[in-house]
Design an enzyme around this catalytic site. Structure first.
Site, PDB file in Angstrom:
ATOM      1  N   VAL A  39      34.197  -2.174 -84.974  1.00 23.51           N
ATOM      2  CA  VAL A  39      33.701  -3.513 -85.288  1.00 23.51           C
ATOM      3  C   VAL A  39      33.040  -4.140 -84.065  1.00 23.51           C
ATOM      4  O   VAL A  39      31.905  -4.634 -84.125  1.00 23.51           O
ATOM      5  CB  VAL A  39      34.864  -4.406 -85.787  1.00 23.51           C
ATOM      6  CG1 VAL A  39      34.398  -5.829 -85.989  1.00 23.51           C
ATOM      7  CG2 VAL A  39      35.430  -3.854 -87.079  1.00 23.51           C
ATOM      8  N   GLY A  82      40.985   6.183 -97.824  1.00 19.13           N
ATOM      9  CA  GLY A  82      41.656   6.344 -96.535  1.00 19.13           C
ATOM     10  C   GLY A  82      40.970   5.426 -95.535  1.00 19.13           C
ATOM     11  O   GLY A  82      40.374   4.428 -95.923  1.00 19.13           O
ATOM     12  N   CYS A  95      40.884   0.723 -92.792  1.00 18.79           N
ATOM     13  CA  CYS A  95      40.833  -0.625 -93.391  1.00 18.79           C
ATOM     14  C   CYS A  95      41.644  -0.756 -94.680  1.00 18.79           C
ATOM     15  O   CYS A  95      42.617  -1.504 -94.717  1.00 18.79           O
ATOM     16  CB  CYS A  95      39.384  -1.008 -93.651  1.00 18.79           C
ATOM     17  SG  CYS A  95      38.377  -0.861 -92.177  1.00 18.79           S
ATOM     18  N   GLU A 152      32.259   1.963 -92.231  1.00 18.25           N
ATOM     19  CA  GLU A 152      32.025   3.043 -91.280  1.00 18.25           C
ATOM     20  C   GLU A 152      31.056   4.034 -91.906  1.00 18.25           C
ATOM     21  O   GLU A 152      31.124   4.311 -93.105  1.00 18.25           O
ATOM     22  CB  GLU A 152      33.334   3.741 -90.933  1.00 18.25           C
ATOM     23  CG  GLU A 152      34.198   2.891 -90.039  1.00 18.25           C
ATOM     24  CD  GLU A 152      35.506   3.570 -89.696  1.00 18.25           C
ATOM     25  OE1 GLU A 152      35.600   4.797 -89.797  1.00 18.25           O
ATOM     26  OE2 GLU A 152      36.432   2.836 -89.330  1.00 18.25           O
TER      27      GLU A 152
HETATM   28  C1  UGA Z   1      35.827  -0.833 -95.974  1.00 19.04           C
HETATM   29  C2  UGA Z   1      34.980  -1.849 -96.776  1.00 19.04           C
HETATM   30  O1  UGA Z   1      34.121  -1.159 -97.682  1.00 19.04           O
HETATM   31  C3  UGA Z   1      34.137  -2.712 -95.852  1.00 19.04           C
HETATM   32  O2  UGA Z   1      33.464  -3.725 -96.601  1.00 19.04           O
HETATM   33  C4  UGA Z   1      35.066  -3.381 -94.822  1.00 19.04           C
HETATM   34  O3  UGA Z   1      34.337  -4.159 -93.901  1.00 19.04           O
HETATM   35  C5  UGA Z   1      35.831  -2.310 -94.068  1.00 19.04           C
HETATM   36  O4  UGA Z   1      36.599  -1.531 -95.001  1.00 19.04           O
HETATM   37  C6  UGA Z   1      36.741  -3.000 -93.081  1.00 19.04           C
HETATM   38  O5  UGA Z   1      37.633  -3.715 -93.501  1.00 19.04           O
HETATM   39  O6  UGA Z   1      36.486  -2.925 -91.876  1.00 19.04           O
HETATM   40  P1  UGA Z   1      35.340   1.562 -94.849  1.00 19.04           P
HETATM   41  O7  UGA Z   1      36.833   1.691 -94.778  1.00 19.04           O
HETATM   42  O8  UGA Z   1      34.555   1.830 -93.631  1.00 19.04           O
HETATM   43  O9  UGA Z   1      34.930   0.068 -95.328  1.00 19.04           O
HETATM   44  O10 UGA Z   1      34.808   2.580 -95.938  1.00 19.04           O
HETATM   45  P2  UGA Z   1      34.455   2.549 -97.492  1.00 19.04           P
HETATM   46  O11 UGA Z   1      33.099   3.053 -97.658  1.00 19.04           O
HETATM   47  O12 UGA Z   1      34.775   1.262 -98.105  1.00 19.04           O
HETATM   48  O13 UGA Z   1      35.444   3.681 -98.047  1.00 19.04           O
HETATM   49  C7  UGA Z   1      36.859   3.546 -97.964  1.00 19.04           C
HETATM   50  C8  UGA Z   1      37.552   4.664 -98.669  1.00 19.04           C
HETATM   51  O14 UGA Z   1      37.417   4.526-100.075  1.00 19.04           O
HETATM   52  C9  UGA Z   1      37.017   6.056 -98.342  1.00 19.04           C
HETATM   53  O15 UGA Z   1      38.114   6.925 -98.166  1.00 19.04           O
HETATM   54  C10 UGA Z   1      36.221   6.453 -99.565  1.00 19.04           C
HETATM   55  O16 UGA Z   1      36.212   7.846 -99.778  1.00 19.04           O
HETATM   56  C11 UGA Z   1      36.988   5.748-100.656  1.00 19.04           C
HETATM   57  N1  UGA Z   1      36.155   5.429-101.828  1.00 19.04           N
HETATM   58  C12 UGA Z   1      35.153   4.535-101.733  1.00 19.04           C
HETATM   59  C13 UGA Z   1      36.433   6.051-103.042  1.00 19.04           C
HETATM   60  O17 UGA Z   1      37.353   6.880-103.155  1.00 19.04           O
HETATM   61  N2  UGA Z   1      35.666   5.731-104.131  1.00 19.04           N
HETATM   62  C14 UGA Z   1      34.668   4.834-104.065  1.00 19.04           C
HETATM   63  O18 UGA Z   1      34.022   4.581-105.116  1.00 19.04           O
HETATM   64  C15 UGA Z   1      34.388   4.223-102.845  1.00 19.04           C
END
Ligand code: UGA
Length: 442
Positions: free
Chosen positions: A11, A257, A260, A155
């Site tokens: 961040v 995972g 966050c 990320e």
């Molecule tokens: C998440 C949020 O999307 C951001 O908006 C937020 O700012 C961030 O946390 C934070 O709090 O700092 P991030 O953890 O980087 O972002 O990644 P995501 O793209 O949201 O994915 C999170 C997890 O969910 C991954 O393991 C991904 O594989 C999983 N996921 C995501 C799914 O299994 N299905 C989906 O449809 C989307």
């Protein structure tokens, strides 16, 4: 504007680099000397698309500096961002000691009116607490006002998300402070929503918890789809066409995972618990996610009950593609369990490999090419939807000892695979089996 950013994790560093890119003079402060020395030379401590390029560009333009010295970092800064970690305590609550230490240091160091912007995700009420700490500690007769400005970047697409975000949330007590933070962000040209501090803090937790809920919800729908013969990918498309639902975060898989969602969902349950509220839905979301991570193992054990001395190829290690972040990656418990059971693991994830070595057993073999993992393997587990996997030549799986593919991220279309004689399991879709008899040894 002259800006300081404390903390150079995902961040903080992305915030510092992007603020310099939109014209501010930014000094990033971190206590880690080794890291700061590297960053001064333009070496990013994390992998994030475009981060190194923007970092070097702005260091070169004289708008981006790094230091371990708070006084140097804060000198003349009108706005100081707090972006240090809030790790999880044993009970799931957020550990606020680093945030509070920084607030104290700002109070002891600032010599002019300053806006302190909290980027770190903090429980509701924390910014009020930081304000009190600062008011009681500050040395000079100046105004230091704390503002909440949660980040919503992901990320792997953090730079893009910063420039193309849906909204900027600013929680402030005074209009003046809110306007200064809005002014810092003005070049981004993103809609700003200004509100009170506690609501801004809650927006961050509620947003992450809601997205996690969508994921666990679609994963449960997927599990039911498997039993009733529906296809979750098609179900998600059909649901997402409804504007009230939206298509995002409906990708079924082996659960969420990262640093966050797992942390923030647990923290919100804790925040609710602190005010004697039982957040039942969110507890369910967390439990479903835990179970979902084991799905690939259930598929594997059904087909291969004894994994001892079997070669298992694991494709994808990070919690999502385009990142080297291994925090709370489903690959960790899955690989640990398989190693415990005597399996031989060949892992492929070039971006995450270096970090993965710190999280996984030393017996894991890391390979540079997917082929090396697949060759003679008894099973393939796909844990992250890496581009190299999505674009793989599907005939490659014939090189396996036996083509048992367990796809935890639904990387391939079922009809693409139908022409091959593979045994293929994915999430919420039909299973494919070879038309010829299975090997006797299985
Ligand atoms: C998440 C949020 O999307 C951001 O908006 C937020 O700012 C961030 O946390 C934070 O709090 O700092 P991030 O953890 O980087 O972002 O990644 P995501 O793209 O949201 O994915 C999170 C997890 O969910 C991954 O393991 C991904 O594989 C999983 N996921 C995501 C799914 O299994 N299905 C989906 O449809 C989307």
């Amino acid at each position: 504007m002259k800006v300081a950013v404390v903390g150079t994790g995902y961040v903080g560093l992305v915030t510092g680099v992007t603020l310099s890119e939109i014209g501010h003079h930014v000094t990033c402060v971190d206590i880690d000397e080794v890291k700061v020395d590297k960053m001064k030379k333009g070496i990013s401590p994390i992998y994030e698309p475009n981060l190194s390029e923007l970092m070097n560009k702005n260091i070169g333009a004289g708008r981006l500096n790094f230091t371990t010295n708070y006084e140097e970092g804060f000198s003349n800064a009108q706005v100081i961002y707090i972006a240090v970690g809030t790790p999880e305590n044993d009970d799931g609550s957020a550990n606020l000691q680093y945030v509070e230490q920084v607030a104290t240091t700002i109070a002891l160091t600032a010599k002019q009116d300053t806006i302190v912007v909290t980027k770190s995700t903090v429980p509701v009420g924390t910014n009020d607490r930081l304000q009190r700490i600062i008011d009681c500690t500050k040395l000079y007769h100046i105004s230091i006002e704390v503002v909440s400005n949660p980040e919503f970047l992901r990320e792997g697409s953090a730079i893009l998300d910063t420039f193309q975000g849906d909204r900027i949330v600013i929680g402030a007590k005074s209009e003046k402070a809110a306007n200064i933070v809005a002014e810092v962000n003005r070049p981004l040209n993103i809609p700003v929503y200004t509100t009170d501090i506690r609501s801004a803090e809650m927006i961050k937790y509620a947003s992450n918890a809601f997205l996690a809920t969508k994921i666990s919800f679609i994963n449960e729908i997927a599990n039911i789809c498997e039993r009733v013969g529906a296809d979750v990918e098609k179900v998600a498309v059909g649901m997402g066409l409804d504007k009230r639902i939206g298509p995002g975060f409906l990708k079924a898989g082996i659960g969420y995972g990262g640093s966050c969602f797992p942390k923030d969902t647990k923290a919100l349950i804790q925040i609710a618990g602190n005010v004697e509220y039982d957040f039942e839905v969110l507890k369910g979301v967390v439990n479903v996610n835990k179970k979902q991570q084991r799905k690939v193992l259930s598929f594997l054990y059904e087909q291969l009950p004894r994994v001892q001395d079997k070669k298992i190829a694991v494709l994808g290690l990070a919690f999502k593609p385009k990142t080297d972040d291994m925090r709370e990656a489903p690959s960790i418990p899955i690989i640990n369990e398989l190693i415990e059971a005597g399996a031989i693991i060949y892992a492929y994830d070039p971006i995450a490999e270096e970090n993965a070595r710190k999280f996984l057993d030393s017996s894991v073999h890391y390979v540079e090419k997917i082929e090396s993992a697949i060759e003679q393997a008894d099973a393939v587990l796909i844990l992250t939807e890496l581009d190299e996997i999505l674009n793989i030549n599907l005939s490659i799986f014939y090189r396996m000892n036996y083509p048992l593919i367990i796809d935890g991220r639904n990387c391939f279309e079922i009809n693409q695979l139908e022409q091959f004689q593979y045994e293929y399991y994915s999430i919420g879709r039909s299973t494919l089996k070879p038309h010829y008899p299975l090997l006797e040894s299985r």
